[in-house]
Design an enzyme around this catalytic site. Sequence first.
Site, PDB file in Angstrom:
ATOM      1  N   GLU A 130       3.878  -6.257  -7.287  1.00 40.30           N
ATOM      2  CA  GLU A 130       3.052  -5.798  -5.876  1.00 40.30           C
ATOM      3  C   GLU A 130       4.127  -4.913  -5.064  1.00 40.30           C
ATOM      4  OE1 GLU A 130       1.976  -9.094  -3.476  1.00 40.30           O
ATOM      5  OE2 GLU A 130       0.894 -10.154  -5.167  1.00 40.30           O
ATOM      6  N   HIS A 133      -0.442  -4.795   1.230  1.00 41.56           N
ATOM      7  CA  HIS A 133       0.406  -4.884  -0.251  1.00 41.56           C
ATOM      8  C   HIS A 133      -0.496  -4.994  -1.339  1.00 41.56           C
ATOM      9  CE1 HIS A 133      -1.319  -8.892   0.793  1.00 41.56           C
ATOM     10  NE2 HIS A 133      -1.157  -9.472  -0.648  1.00 41.56           N
TER      11      HIS A 133
END
Length: 145
Positions: A32, A86
């Site tokens: 991520e 994100h």
Amino acid sequence: MGHLDPETEPLLLTPADAGRILAHVQAEWPMEACGLLGGVGRRVLQVYPVRNELASPVRYRVHPEDLIRVVQELESRGWELVGIYHSHPHGPPVPSPTDVAEAYYPESVYLIAAPVQGEWRLRAFRIVNGQVREVPIRLVEDVSP
């Protein structure tokens, strides 16, 4: 500046800044990626890619050193934290239960990038008191007022 209607006010982002976000999340894949969006109101004036302190494929936390650096820069420019982005490396581009539980900035927009049918997609949300509402994203060449 006029009052923002949190239900309808779009996130204004240039195609170049959207490209910076997508390049960052692609470069970090399969982990991520995360970053901060600085600007005024819902106008993104600067994208700040930051380190994911957790270095995880399923969670993120903005590295504290990066958070301090970016917040200091935003304050020096008179800007706000417009949003936090994100990636969900394996989709979907919607807030996870963890994203909702850890949404500590209710005034910010949460931008999520995820691959959909092999192509990265961006979606934006406001998360307030566990309630998730999608925010429209408008790509514009000029974000000035």
